[in-house]
Design a protein around this motif. Sequence first.
Motif, PDB file in Angstrom:
ATOM      1  N   ASP A   3       0.872  -1.074   0.215  1.00  0.00           N
ATOM      2  CA  ASP A   3       0.061  -0.081   0.000  1.00  0.00           C
ATOM      3  C   ASP A   3       1.075   1.235  -0.028  1.00  0.00           C
ATOM      4  O   ASP A   3       1.598   1.588   0.948  1.00  0.00           O
ATOM      5  N   GLU A   4       0.846   2.051  -1.110  1.00  0.00           N
ATOM      6  CA  GLU A   4       1.611   3.392  -1.150  1.00  0.00           C
ATOM      7  C   GLU A   4       0.864   4.441  -0.643  1.00  0.00           C
ATOM      8  O   GLU A   4       1.346   5.780  -0.558  1.00  0.00           O
ATOM      9  N   SER A   5      -0.558   4.185  -0.387  1.00  0.00           N
ATOM     10  CA  SER A   5      -1.114   5.528   0.274  1.00  0.00           C
ATOM     11  C   SER A   5      -0.760   5.886   1.702  1.00  0.00           C
ATOM     12  O   SER A   5       0.111   5.121   2.517  1.00  0.00           O
ATOM     13  N   TYR A   6      -0.900   7.072   2.184  1.00  0.00           N
ATOM     14  CA  TYR A   6      -0.417   7.650   3.331  1.00  0.00           C
ATOM     15  C   TYR A   6      -1.316   8.873   3.729  1.00  0.00           C
ATOM     16  O   TYR A   6      -1.798   9.438   2.928  1.00  0.00           O
ATOM     17  N   ASN A   7      -1.344   9.092   5.217  1.00  0.00           N
ATOM     18  CA  ASN A   7      -2.282  10.215   5.362  1.00  0.00           C
ATOM     19  C   ASN A   7      -1.411  11.607   5.356  1.00  0.00           C
ATOM     20  O   ASN A   7      -0.259  11.863   5.529  1.00  0.00           O
ATOM     21  N   VAL A   8      -2.161  12.753   5.094  1.00  0.00           N
ATOM     22  CA  VAL A   8      -1.525  14.090   4.892  1.00  0.00           C
ATOM     23  C   VAL A   8      -2.581  15.017   5.427  1.00  0.00           C
ATOM     24  O   VAL A   8      -3.647  14.729   5.700  1.00  0.00           O
ATOM     25  N   PRO A   9      -2.153  16.271   5.916  1.00  0.00           N
ATOM     26  CA  PRO A   9      -3.054  17.191   6.430  1.00  0.00           C
ATOM     27  C   PRO A   9      -4.140  17.317   5.377  1.00  0.00           C
ATOM     28  O   PRO A   9      -3.763  17.916   4.288  1.00  0.00           O
ATOM     29  N   ARG A 137      -6.578  13.589   5.724  1.00  0.00           N
ATOM     30  CA  ARG A 137      -7.033  12.630   4.592  1.00  0.00           C
ATOM     31  C   ARG A 137      -5.969  11.859   4.219  1.00  0.00           C
ATOM     32  O   ARG A 137      -4.781  11.910   4.126  1.00  0.00           O
ATOM     33  N   LYS A 138      -6.406  10.619   3.377  1.00  0.00           N
ATOM     34  CA  LYS A 138      -5.424   9.801   2.715  1.00  0.00           C
ATOM     35  C   LYS A 138      -5.030  10.124   1.250  1.00  0.00           C
ATOM     36  O   LYS A 138      -5.947  10.505   0.442  1.00  0.00           O
ATOM     37  N   LYS A 139      -3.785  10.158   1.201  1.00  0.00           N
ATOM     38  CA  LYS A 139      -3.408  10.441  -0.169  1.00  0.00           C
ATOM     39  C   LYS A 139      -2.996   9.187  -0.995  1.00  0.00           C
ATOM     40  O   LYS A 139      -2.230   8.363  -0.596  1.00  0.00           O
ATOM     41  N   VAL A 140      -3.809   9.056  -2.017  1.00  0.00           N
ATOM     42  CA  VAL A 140      -3.695   7.457  -2.756  1.00  0.00           C
ATOM     43  C   VAL A 140      -2.933   7.952  -4.072  1.00  0.00           C
ATOM     44  O   VAL A 140      -3.336   8.702  -5.117  1.00  0.00           O
ATOM     45  N   PRO A 141      -1.722   7.221  -4.420  1.00  0.00           N
ATOM     46  CA  PRO A 141      -1.018   7.420  -5.793  1.00  0.00           C
ATOM     47  C   PRO A 141      -1.813   6.849  -6.743  1.00  0.00           C
ATOM     48  O   PRO A 141      -2.857   5.952  -6.630  1.00  0.00           O
ATOM     49  N   LEU A 181      -8.396   9.904 -17.674  1.00  0.00           N
ATOM     50  CA  LEU A 181      -8.772   9.412 -16.288  1.00  0.00           C
ATOM     51  C   LEU A 181      -7.976   9.080 -15.298  1.00  0.00           C
ATOM     52  O   LEU A 181      -6.553   8.991 -15.884  1.00  0.00           O
ATOM     53  N   GLU A 182      -8.100   8.729 -14.044  1.00  0.00           N
ATOM     54  CA  GLU A 182      -7.153   8.405 -13.284  1.00  0.00           C
ATOM     55  C   GLU A 182      -7.675   7.129 -12.187  1.00  0.00           C
ATOM     56  O   GLU A 182      -9.118   7.280 -12.053  1.00  0.00           O
ATOM     57  N   VAL A 183      -6.927   6.415 -12.140  1.00  0.00           N
ATOM     58  CA  VAL A 183      -7.254   5.349 -11.639  1.00  0.00           C
ATOM     59  C   VAL A 183      -6.232   4.922 -10.311  1.00  0.00           C
ATOM     60  O   VAL A 183      -4.782   5.246 -10.632  1.00  0.00           O
ATOM     61  N   PRO A 184      -6.643   4.316  -9.091  1.00  0.00           N
ATOM     62  CA  PRO A 184      -5.436   4.145  -8.124  1.00  0.00           C
ATOM     63  C   PRO A 184      -4.393   3.135  -8.782  1.00  0.00           C
ATOM     64  O   PRO A 184      -4.791   2.442  -9.431  1.00  0.00           O
ATOM     65  N   ARG A 185      -3.178   3.562  -8.474  1.00  0.00           N
ATOM     66  CA  ARG A 185      -2.139   2.841  -9.127  1.00  0.00           C
ATOM     67  C   ARG A 185      -1.961   1.477  -8.839  1.00  0.00           C
ATOM     68  O   ARG A 185      -1.486   0.738  -9.789  1.00  0.00           O
ATOM     69  N   ASP A 186      -2.535   0.974  -7.539  1.00  0.00           N
ATOM     70  CA  ASP A 186      -2.468  -0.290  -7.470  1.00  0.00           C
ATOM     71  C   ASP A 186      -3.605  -1.119  -8.268  1.00  0.00           C
ATOM     72  O   ASP A 186      -3.476  -2.487  -7.995  1.00  0.00           O
ATOM     73  N   ARG A 187      -4.513  -0.443  -8.630  1.00  0.00           N
ATOM     74  CA  ARG A 187      -5.381  -1.159  -9.699  1.00  0.00           C
ATOM     75  C   ARG A 187      -5.391  -0.926 -10.720  1.00  0.00           C
ATOM     76  O   ARG A 187      -6.177  -1.490 -11.934  1.00  0.00           O
ATOM     77  N   ALA A 188      -4.593  -0.211 -11.463  1.00  0.00           N
ATOM     78  CA  ALA A 188      -4.348   0.460 -12.933  1.00  0.00           C
ATOM     79  C   ALA A 188      -4.144  -0.712 -13.725  1.00  0.00           C
ATOM     80  O   ALA A 188      -4.984  -0.951 -14.672  1.00  0.00           O
ATOM     81  N   ALA A 211       1.241  11.040  -8.351  1.00  0.00           N
ATOM     82  CA  ALA A 211       0.780  11.078  -7.034  1.00  0.00           C
ATOM     83  C   ALA A 211      -0.301  11.891  -7.149  1.00  0.00           C
ATOM     84  O   ALA A 211      -0.524  13.063  -7.522  1.00  0.00           O
ATOM     85  N   GLU A 212      -1.513  11.499  -6.298  1.00  0.00           N
ATOM     86  CA  GLU A 212      -2.567  12.256  -6.254  1.00  0.00           C
ATOM     87  C   GLU A 212      -2.392  13.508  -5.188  1.00  0.00           C
ATOM     88  O   GLU A 212      -1.505  13.402  -4.138  1.00  0.00           O
ATOM     89  N   SER A 213      -2.786  14.584  -5.652  1.00  0.00           N
ATOM     90  CA  SER A 213      -2.609  15.942  -4.911  1.00  0.00           C
ATOM     91  C   SER A 213      -3.577  15.962  -3.611  1.00  0.00           C
ATOM     92  O   SER A 213      -4.299  15.303  -3.519  1.00  0.00           O
TER      93      SER A 213
END
Length: 213
Positions: A3-9, A137-141, A181-188, A211-213
Amino acid sequence: MADESYNVPNLADGEVFRVEQTIKRSRFITSVGRTDSVESAKAFIEKIKTEFADARHNCWAYCAGAAGSSDRVGASDDGEPHGTAGRPMLTIVTHSGIGELTVVVTRYFGGILLGTGGLVKAYQSSVKMALETLPIRKKVPVEVITLSIEHRFINQFLRLLEDFEGRVLSKEFAMDAEFSLEVPRDRADDFCKKIEEVTAGSLLLEREKRAES
């Protein structure tokens, strides 16, 4: 895949989240911002130092990369005794599970010395107090995909995109239907395989990681 996602402010550009506490008559004002680069972290720090230019200390720490990473970090005691502010603050920041994070703790001296141990505790507790209530919130690549398909496949494509938690960025209809379009990287990878199956390979497809902003 990891999982490459992580929390950001969950803060807009330039937005400041702030809390305050008083310890032995000294005011500790903690300002938090989302900063996704060393440059933006330093700009945020300068912004807060300018706002509180009359304060004795504006100590800071930042982690400008992914949560827990150590490649884009920094800290400063800003005149407090060495090791009593910046480094203790950075320890809290890097172990918070939150990335792209800059914290500035402003101190207005109240006339009572806290000692080195008291300073460490005060600065760390100020950061902890802010992070306990900081909106995140979670930042999802994601992967950006440009797709050109025949019009007869549009409804199937849109259902598939929803199943894979993607979203349309732009669209244009001509001889074929063109989508960005954009798709979560781990499902692309799975999404691309599935849309090729649906269209029997009659499509044009380009992929770009970001990476998603």
